[in-house]
Design a protein around this motif. Sequence first.
Motif, PDB file in Angstrom:
ATOM      1  N   GLN A   1     -14.029  -7.022   1.779  1.00  0.00           N
ATOM      2  CA  GLN A   1     -13.352  -8.306   1.709  1.00  0.00           C
ATOM      3  C   GLN A   1     -12.641  -8.550   0.370  1.00  0.00           C
ATOM      4  OE1 GLN A   1     -12.871 -10.546   4.406  1.00  0.00           O
ATOM      5  NE2 GLN A   1     -13.459  -8.565   5.273  1.00  0.00           N
ATOM      6  N   ARG A   2     -12.988  -7.807  -0.654  1.00  0.00           N
ATOM      7  CA  ARG A   2     -12.299  -7.960  -1.939  1.00  0.00           C
ATOM      8  C   ARG A   2     -11.214  -6.903  -2.125  1.00  0.00           C
ATOM      9  NH1 ARG A   2     -15.935  -8.748  -7.107  1.00  0.00           N
ATOM     10  NH2 ARG A   2     -13.849  -9.195  -7.911  1.00  0.00           N
ATOM     11  N   TYR A   3     -11.517  -5.692  -1.715  1.00  0.00           N
ATOM     12  CA  TYR A   3     -10.577  -4.580  -1.881  1.00  0.00           C
ATOM     13  C   TYR A   3     -10.426  -3.841  -0.551  1.00  0.00           C
ATOM     14  CZ  TYR A   3     -11.875  -5.600  -6.701  1.00  0.00           C
ATOM     15  OH  TYR A   3     -12.135  -6.227  -7.882  1.00  0.00           O
ATOM     16  N   PRO A   4      -9.686  -4.435   0.401  1.00  0.00           N
ATOM     17  CA  PRO A   4      -9.589  -3.842   1.749  1.00  0.00           C
ATOM     18  C   PRO A   4      -8.756  -2.558   1.828  1.00  0.00           C
ATOM     19  CG  PRO A   4      -8.191  -5.768   1.573  1.00  0.00           C
ATOM     20  CD  PRO A   4      -8.972  -5.713   0.316  1.00  0.00           C
ATOM     21  N   VAL A   5      -7.987  -2.275   0.769  1.00  0.00           N
ATOM     22  CA  VAL A   5      -7.100  -1.112   0.794  1.00  0.00           C
ATOM     23  C   VAL A   5      -7.481  -0.146  -0.323  1.00  0.00           C
ATOM     24  CG1 VAL A   5      -4.710  -0.318   0.567  1.00  0.00           C
ATOM     25  CG2 VAL A   5      -5.202  -2.463   1.764  1.00  0.00           C
ATOM     26  N   LYS A   6      -7.491   1.141   0.000  1.00  0.00           N
ATOM     27  CA  LYS A   6      -7.690   2.169  -1.016  1.00  0.00           C
ATOM     28  C   LYS A   6      -6.475   3.095  -1.020  1.00  0.00           C
ATOM     29  CE  LYS A   6     -10.187   5.138   2.263  1.00  0.00           C
ATOM     30  NZ  LYS A   6     -11.434   5.854   2.562  1.00  0.00           N
ATOM     31  N   GLY A   7      -6.420   4.039  -1.921  1.00  0.00           N
ATOM     32  CA  GLY A   7      -5.319   5.005  -1.945  1.00  0.00           C
ATOM     33  C   GLY A   7      -4.140   4.548  -2.798  1.00  0.00           C
ATOM     34  N   VAL A   8      -2.988   5.163  -2.578  1.00  0.00           N
ATOM     35  CA  VAL A   8      -1.791   4.901  -3.375  1.00  0.00           C
ATOM     36  C   VAL A   8      -1.310   3.460  -3.201  1.00  0.00           C
ATOM     37  CG1 VAL A   8       0.613   5.587  -3.785  1.00  0.00           C
ATOM     38  CG2 VAL A   8      -1.094   7.322  -3.190  1.00  0.00           C
ATOM     39  N   GLY A   9      -1.028   2.785  -4.300  1.00  0.00           N
ATOM     40  CA  GLY A   9      -0.519   1.419  -4.271  1.00  0.00           C
ATOM     41  C   GLY A   9      -1.545   0.382  -3.901  1.00  0.00           C
ATOM     42  N   LYS A  10      -2.827   0.719  -4.035  1.00  0.00           N
ATOM     43  CA  LYS A  10      -3.877  -0.207  -3.592  1.00  0.00           C
ATOM     44  C   LYS A  10      -3.872  -1.519  -4.374  1.00  0.00           C
ATOM     45  CE  LYS A  10      -7.406   1.999  -6.537  1.00  0.00           C
ATOM     46  NZ  LYS A  10      -8.712   2.684  -6.545  1.00  0.00           N
ATOM     47  N   GLU A  11      -3.563  -1.456  -5.695  1.00  0.00           N
ATOM     48  CA  GLU A  11      -3.627  -2.679  -6.506  1.00  0.00           C
ATOM     49  C   GLU A  11      -2.646  -3.736  -6.001  1.00  0.00           C
ATOM     50  OE1 GLU A  11      -3.335   0.323  -7.806  1.00  0.00           O
ATOM     51  OE2 GLU A  11      -5.148   0.627  -9.022  1.00  0.00           O
ATOM     52  N   SER A  12      -1.398  -3.337  -5.804  1.00  0.00           N
ATOM     53  CA  SER A  12      -0.395  -4.317  -5.370  1.00  0.00           C
ATOM     54  C   SER A  12      -0.662  -4.796  -3.945  1.00  0.00           C
ATOM     55  CB  SER A  12       1.017  -3.724  -5.466  1.00  0.00           C
ATOM     56  OG  SER A  12       1.161  -2.616  -4.603  1.00  0.00           O
ATOM     57  N   LYS A  13      -1.126  -3.891  -3.072  1.00  0.00           N
ATOM     58  CA  LYS A  13      -1.391  -4.270  -1.681  1.00  0.00           C
ATOM     59  C   LYS A  13      -2.586  -5.206  -1.584  1.00  0.00           C
ATOM     60  CE  LYS A  13       0.684  -0.053   0.166  1.00  0.00           C
ATOM     61  NZ  LYS A  13       0.457   1.275   0.759  1.00  0.00           N
ATOM     62  N   ASN A  14      -3.650  -4.907  -2.315  1.00  0.00           N
ATOM     63  CA  ASN A  14      -4.818  -5.795  -2.321  1.00  0.00           C
ATOM     64  C   ASN A  14      -4.459  -7.159  -2.900  1.00  0.00           C
ATOM     65  OD1 ASN A  14      -6.772  -4.091  -1.141  1.00  0.00           O
ATOM     66  ND2 ASN A  14      -7.113  -3.027  -3.075  1.00  0.00           N
ATOM     67  N   ARG A  15      -3.593  -7.134  -3.918  1.00  0.00           N
ATOM     68  CA  ARG A  15      -3.170  -8.396  -4.516  1.00  0.00           C
ATOM     69  C   ARG A  15      -2.413  -9.230  -3.507  1.00  0.00           C
ATOM     70  NH1 ARG A  15       0.181  -6.590  -8.026  1.00  0.00           N
ATOM     71  NH2 ARG A  15      -1.466  -5.856  -9.416  1.00  0.00           N
ATOM     72  N   ARG A  16      -1.492  -8.629  -2.755  1.00  0.00           N
ATOM     73  CA  ARG A  16      -0.716  -9.361  -1.751  1.00  0.00           C
ATOM     74  C   ARG A  16      -1.611  -9.937  -0.663  1.00  0.00           C
ATOM     75  NH1 ARG A  16       3.573  -5.365   0.522  1.00  0.00           N
ATOM     76  NH2 ARG A  16       3.841  -7.088   2.011  1.00  0.00           N
ATOM     77  N   ILE A  17      -2.580  -9.155  -0.228  1.00  0.00           N
ATOM     78  CA  ILE A  17      -3.492  -9.606   0.828  1.00  0.00           C
ATOM     79  C   ILE A  17      -4.301 -10.800   0.360  1.00  0.00           C
ATOM     80  CG2 ILE A  17      -5.538  -8.956   2.181  1.00  0.00           C
ATOM     81  CD1 ILE A  17      -4.342  -6.047   2.110  1.00  0.00           C
ATOM     82  N   ASN A  18      -4.860 -10.706  -0.834  1.00  0.00           N
ATOM     83  CA  ASN A  18      -5.703 -11.788  -1.355  1.00  0.00           C
ATOM     84  C   ASN A  18      -4.888 -13.028  -1.709  1.00  0.00           C
ATOM     85  OD1 ASN A  18      -8.594 -10.861  -1.456  1.00  0.00           O
ATOM     86  ND2 ASN A  18      -7.659  -9.149  -2.541  1.00  0.00           N
ATOM     87  N   GLN A  19      -3.656 -12.829  -2.128  1.00  0.00           N
ATOM     88  CA  GLN A  19      -2.788 -13.978  -2.395  1.00  0.00           C
ATOM     89  C   GLN A  19      -2.477 -14.721  -1.106  1.00  0.00           C
ATOM     90  OE1 GLN A  19       0.578 -12.248  -4.435  1.00  0.00           O
ATOM     91  NE2 GLN A  19      -0.283 -12.599  -6.477  1.00  0.00           N
ATOM     92  N   PHE A  20      -2.248 -13.975  -0.021  1.00  0.00           N
ATOM     93  CA  PHE A  20      -1.968 -14.625   1.257  1.00  0.00           C
ATOM     94  C   PHE A  20      -3.210 -15.367   1.759  1.00  0.00           C
ATOM     95  CE2 PHE A  20      -1.510 -14.581   5.958  1.00  0.00           C
ATOM     96  CZ  PHE A  20      -0.353 -15.344   6.042  1.00  0.00           C
ATOM     97  N   LYS A  21      -4.361 -14.779   1.545  1.00  0.00           N
ATOM     98  CA  LYS A  21      -5.612 -15.443   1.927  1.00  0.00           C
ATOM     99  C   LYS A  21      -5.774 -16.749   1.144  1.00  0.00           C
ATOM    100  CE  LYS A  21     -10.634 -14.794   1.970  1.00  0.00           C
ATOM    101  NZ  LYS A  21     -11.755 -13.941   1.515  1.00  0.00           N
TER     102      LYS A  21
END
Length: 417
Positions: A53-73
Amino acid sequence: MATFKIIIKKAKREPVILDDGTVTIYIKYTHFEKSSLFSTGVRVSYEDWQDDQRYPVKGVGKESKNRRINQFKSYLEKLVGDLIQKGVEPTTKNLKAINAHQQEQAKQKEEQEIRKKTEENVILQYNKFLEYSLTCKEKSTVRTLAITKHKLQKFMAYHKIKTLSVLEIDLSFYDKFKKFLSEKEGNSDHTIGNRIISLKNFLHWYEDRGGKVHLDTKRRAFKAFRETQPVPIYLTKDELETFANVDFQEEHFKWVQDYFVFQCNTGLRIGDMLLLRPHHIKGDVIEMISEKTSKRIFVPLTPKAKEILSKYDNRLPKKLKHRYNLYIKDALKIAGIDSLVEIRRKFQGKDQTITVPKYEAISSHNAVKTFITLALQAGISPKTVAEITGKTVAVIIKHYYGSNEDQLKAEMAKAFG
């Protein structure tokens, strides 16, 4: 009770994987056992998805993708908070409605920004300026303005600028544009000055029609380069006579000779000469309105000017201006008008003096200087010359009048003996 959970879609407990091997990440909102899914707009490879629930994405570009997901939440959580604050039950239906409203507003704002940027796009607006200029400016002026647009496009390409707003034309742009023209295009300061003049004309036109320009464009530093005032170059009376008496064999040199000699005998600008028609010739004078200044021109005709007009039944052959200026140099060279003259100019802020044969420095503009200089040397008053040419006395003395050594000697001898 309202809850949020980051998930991917499943069908019969199996993940819904798209044809390209990716999954879309959603926020699942639940309110009193009723749920709705809200797409985060983030798609990742199924292998990069993890049920965290905090870091749903791993791999390349995970920081920006996790940030976008959590911002939308967080955005959805805020919408729920706003509904509660307004006393509205945060049902899935109400959250969907307010989210749709917010998304529509965001879309409209984005479209408005795109429209604004499009409206302020320099090249788009400059094209409109060129269309306007075609209705009220000489073709040669429009060509100069078009060259400036071309240089702007080359500047943008060199600096990898996709779009440029009119408001982005400031002193920083001015300095970079000048540097580009000088170092990359190899332009002299005079040429750069012409480009800046065209740009300033465009900015005045744009602002007059309600557009906004940067305040820097009104500063003194945002200016055109000016060359050191050159000594007017003209043909002496003897040189003009020599040229007029050459028996050219080539047809294009024959009409060039007539054009140039006619200008030297009337002081007409090339633009006005090309517009000359039989109805402008009234007895021994030419009466017309100058195309460039809209001033009345009254030119008494010399015997040589009458002779040339008679040759063409009072209608000079219509030729292209740039061909005329091109052929003049060759015609003068054949006639032996090759005394050396100095030309002063600025390049990258430094004065330069170059020496060239006179024929290289002559254009149709110098024919007007020749007329003015010879007329003044013959004793015609500056005021009369101004009336004939449609120029002011100050402009004539500053930009068009040249004096020769014989005249200077004669005047000194008359004054001091």
